[in-house]
Motif scaffolding. Structure first.
Motif, PDB file in Angstrom:
ATOM      1  N   LYS A  72       7.221 -48.958  20.063  1.00  0.00           N
ATOM      2  CA  LYS A  72       6.811 -49.764  21.216  1.00  0.00           C
ATOM      3  C   LYS A  72       7.166 -51.229  21.003  1.00  0.00           C
ATOM      4  O   LYS A  72       7.479 -51.956  21.952  1.00  0.00           O
ATOM      5  N   ALA A  73       7.074 -51.680  19.771  1.00  0.00           N
ATOM      6  CA  ALA A  73       7.401 -53.068  19.430  1.00  0.00           C
ATOM      7  C   ALA A  73       7.785 -53.115  17.965  1.00  0.00           C
ATOM      8  O   ALA A  73       7.254 -52.359  17.146  1.00  0.00           O
ATOM      9  N   VAL A  74       8.712 -54.009  17.615  1.00  0.00           N
ATOM     10  CA  VAL A  74       9.115 -54.228  16.227  1.00  0.00           C
ATOM     11  C   VAL A  74       8.991 -55.712  15.929  1.00  0.00           C
ATOM     12  O   VAL A  74       9.644 -56.546  16.563  1.00  0.00           O
ATOM     13  N   LEU A  75       8.137 -56.049  14.975  1.00  0.00           N
ATOM     14  CA  LEU A  75       7.896 -57.438  14.604  1.00  0.00           C
ATOM     15  C   LEU A  75       8.071 -57.569  13.097  1.00  0.00           C
ATOM     16  O   LEU A  75       7.696 -56.664  12.345  1.00  0.00           O
ATOM     17  N   ASP A  76       8.628 -58.690  12.661  1.00  0.00           N
ATOM     18  CA  ASP A  76       8.819 -58.934  11.235  1.00  0.00           C
ATOM     19  C   ASP A  76       8.052 -60.191  10.855  1.00  0.00           C
ATOM     20  O   ASP A  76       8.324 -61.281  11.367  1.00  0.00           O
ATOM     21  N   LEU A  77       7.069 -60.034   9.958  1.00  0.00           N
ATOM     22  CA  LEU A  77       6.222 -61.160   9.572  1.00  0.00           C
ATOM     23  C   LEU A  77       7.032 -62.314   8.994  1.00  0.00           C
ATOM     24  O   LEU A  77       6.691 -63.480   9.203  1.00  0.00           O
ATOM     25  N   SER A  78       8.085 -62.000   8.266  1.00  0.00           N
ATOM     26  CA  SER A  78       8.982 -63.020   7.734  1.00  0.00           C
ATOM     27  C   SER A  78      10.295 -62.356   7.344  1.00  0.00           C
ATOM     28  O   SER A  78      10.376 -61.735   6.278  1.00  0.00           O
ATOM     29  N   PRO A  79      11.325 -62.476   8.171  1.00  0.00           N
ATOM     30  CA  PRO A  79      12.619 -61.869   7.819  1.00  0.00           C
ATOM     31  C   PRO A  79      13.171 -62.366   6.487  1.00  0.00           C
ATOM     32  O   PRO A  79      13.902 -61.651   5.809  1.00  0.00           O
TER      33      PRO A  79
ATOM     34  N   LEU B 232       0.565 -63.328  10.792  1.00  0.00           N
ATOM     35  CA  LEU B 232      -0.104 -62.033  10.749  1.00  0.00           C
ATOM     36  C   LEU B 232      -0.965 -61.758  11.974  1.00  0.00           C
ATOM     37  O   LEU B 232      -0.777 -60.746  12.668  1.00  0.00           O
ATOM     38  N   PHE B 233      -1.940 -62.602  12.257  1.00  0.00           N
ATOM     39  CA  PHE B 233      -2.871 -62.291  13.334  1.00  0.00           C
ATOM     40  C   PHE B 233      -2.203 -62.340  14.707  1.00  0.00           C
ATOM     41  O   PHE B 233      -2.491 -61.517  15.575  1.00  0.00           O
ATOM     42  N   ALA B 234      -1.291 -63.287  14.909  1.00  0.00           N
ATOM     43  CA  ALA B 234      -0.591 -63.360  16.188  1.00  0.00           C
ATOM     44  C   ALA B 234       0.254 -62.107  16.415  1.00  0.00           C
ATOM     45  O   ALA B 234       0.304 -61.562  17.530  1.00  0.00           O
ATOM     46  N   TYR B 235       0.900 -61.619  15.367  1.00  0.00           N
ATOM     47  CA  TYR B 235       1.729 -60.414  15.506  1.00  0.00           C
ATOM     48  C   TYR B 235       0.864 -59.168  15.698  1.00  0.00           C
ATOM     49  O   TYR B 235       1.259 -58.238  16.418  1.00  0.00           O
ATOM     50  N   MET B 236      -0.306 -59.136  15.068  1.00  0.00           N
ATOM     51  CA  MET B 236      -1.214 -58.021  15.310  1.00  0.00           C
ATOM     52  C   MET B 236      -1.633 -57.981  16.776  1.00  0.00           C
ATOM     53  O   MET B 236      -1.712 -56.905  17.383  1.00  0.00           O
ATOM     54  N   LYS B 237      -1.887 -59.147  17.350  1.00  0.00           N
ATOM     55  CA  LYS B 237      -2.242 -59.206  18.765  1.00  0.00           C
ATOM     56  C   LYS B 237      -1.073 -58.744  19.639  1.00  0.00           C
ATOM     57  O   LYS B 237      -1.265 -58.021  20.624  1.00  0.00           O
ATOM     58  N   GLN B 238       0.142 -59.172  19.319  1.00  0.00           N
ATOM     59  CA  GLN B 238       1.314 -58.751  20.087  1.00  0.00           C
ATOM     60  C   GLN B 238       1.515 -57.246  20.000  1.00  0.00           C
ATOM     61  O   GLN B 238       1.785 -56.577  21.010  1.00  0.00           O
ATOM     62  N   ALA B 239       1.387 -56.705  18.808  1.00  0.00           N
ATOM     63  CA  ALA B 239       1.558 -55.266  18.627  1.00  0.00           C
ATOM     64  C   ALA B 239       0.479 -54.496  19.388  1.00  0.00           C
ATOM     65  O   ALA B 239       0.758 -53.464  20.010  1.00  0.00           O
ATOM     66  N   ASP B 240      -0.747 -55.012  19.355  1.00  0.00           N
ATOM     67  CA  ASP B 240      -1.850 -54.359  20.057  1.00  0.00           C
ATOM     68  C   ASP B 240      -1.624 -54.372  21.567  1.00  0.00           C
ATOM     69  O   ASP B 240      -1.968 -53.420  22.278  1.00  0.00           O
ATOM     70  N   ALA B 241      -1.018 -55.461  22.058  1.00  0.00           N
ATOM     71  CA  ALA B 241      -0.772 -55.597  23.493  1.00  0.00           C
ATOM     72  C   ALA B 241       0.405 -54.749  23.970  1.00  0.00           C
ATOM     73  O   ALA B 241       0.631 -54.623  25.177  1.00  0.00           O
TER      74      ALA B 241
END
Length: 324
Positions: free
Chosen positions: A265-272, A283-292
């Motif tokens: 559904k989404a692919v996010l990388d905490l630090s490429p 971390l927390f911002a990406y968790m929110k994005q993934a949850d959304a």
């Protein structure tokens, strides 16, 4: 809805309205270098009760008190030599110390959950100016519903608590993005109660001591962030994923793709670039994005358990823990 004031463009207005609101016994969302905090007068039991009510936070879970300077800290807690050394080295900054409360302290027992110790920290940035202007310590847990993902921007606070707050101070994205590291000195021992934005290795270099890690199973609640289930998104969380199942959201690290992520559904990388400080901030911002994203599960790729990686993994493990 809450009034949002940008502290970068209207600092004096932000300070004045924040202090007026705090003086009425109402919580204010304030920016710190770690995460956004839900701050209220630590000497006012009604104000502290409002923090617990807004967050839906258990009252046995103590709050960290934030101070503007050493004089304010020393009015409320007693420093042993080792704790003082740590404070002198790392304040202002992402370090909370658990120290004995002085009998003459005006901090209300609600803030310490009735313990004879108090978690205390000197934050960096605009929040320090708010505390100095207000003139009293502020109890300030993260500005979010209890157990959910911590906020690293004013927008995160508004989305969660905006209909309960009168005022949110906006200083942009939190620089560190993880809550403070919590340390308690017991005699000659230095104990880690919660990993966070200060690398434990920095503490060990300063003190020349090995920091003792927490006993997780059945440990008494001595500080915030010690509940087994915490920092939880709506979606389930899967750790150390070796692949991605269809419909999951994936959060990975270091530019390392996972098999199956083309169906995520989404692919996010905490630090490429595999920078743990960047990963912590995201971390927390990406968790929110993934949850959304609508995914029912968030799959985390492996993260090295070193430096700030220890704190990142702690947050992910608590997000993945069974929820009561």
């Amino acid at each position: 809805m809450a009034l949002i004031i940008d502290t970068r463009t209207e600092p004096e207005r932000a300070l004045a309205i924040a202090c007026e609101t705090l003086g009425e016994g109402l919580p204010v969302a304030i920016p710190t270098e770690t995460v956004y905090g839900l701050a209220a007068d630590a000497t006012n039991p009604d104000a502290i009760s409002r923090i617990y009510e807004m967050k839906g936070r258990p009252r046995f879970n103590p709050l960290i008190c934030h101070v503007a300077d050493f004089a304010m800290a020393e009015a409320h807690v007693t420093f042993d030599p080792l704790s003082r050394q740590l404070a002198k080295a790392f304040w202002p900054g992402p370090l909370t110390l658990i120290l004995p409360i002085k009998p003459e302290s005006g901090v209300h027992p609600l803030a310490s959950a009735g313990l004879d110790t108090l978690g205390i920290r000197m934050p960096e940035g605009f929040s320090q100016h708010v505390i100095a202007r207000f003139g009293r310590p502020l109890a300030a847990p993260s500005a979010n519903t209890s157990g959910k993902i911590s906020p690293t921007s004013a927008a995160h606070v508004e989305a969660d608590l905006g209909d309960k707050l009168r005022l949110i101070l906006d200083a942009g994205a939190a620089e560190i993005g993880l809550e403070s590291t919590i340390i308690k000195v017991d005699g000659d021992d230095v104990r880690l109660l919660r990993p966070g934005g200060l690398d434990v290795a920095d503490i060990e270099r300063l003190t020349g001591k090995t920091v003792l890690r927490p006993e997780t199973a059945g440990a008494a609640i001595e500080a915030p962030g010690m509940l087994a289930s915490h920092y939880a998104p709506g979606a389930a969380v899967r750790l150390n994923a070796a692949n991605v199942k269809p419909g999951e959201a994936v959060i990975r690290f270091g530019g390392k793709s996972l098999p199956g992520e083309e169906n995520a559904k989404a692919v996010l990388d905490l630090s490429p670039s595999a920078n743990l400080r960047e990963a912590a901030a995201n971390l927390f911002a990406y968790m929110k994005q993934a949850d959304a994203s609508g995914a029912k599960t968030i799959a985390f790729g492996p993260i090295p358990n070193e430096g700030l990686g220890e704190a990142i993994i702690d947050r992910i493990e608590r997000a993945a823990a069974p929820r009561e």
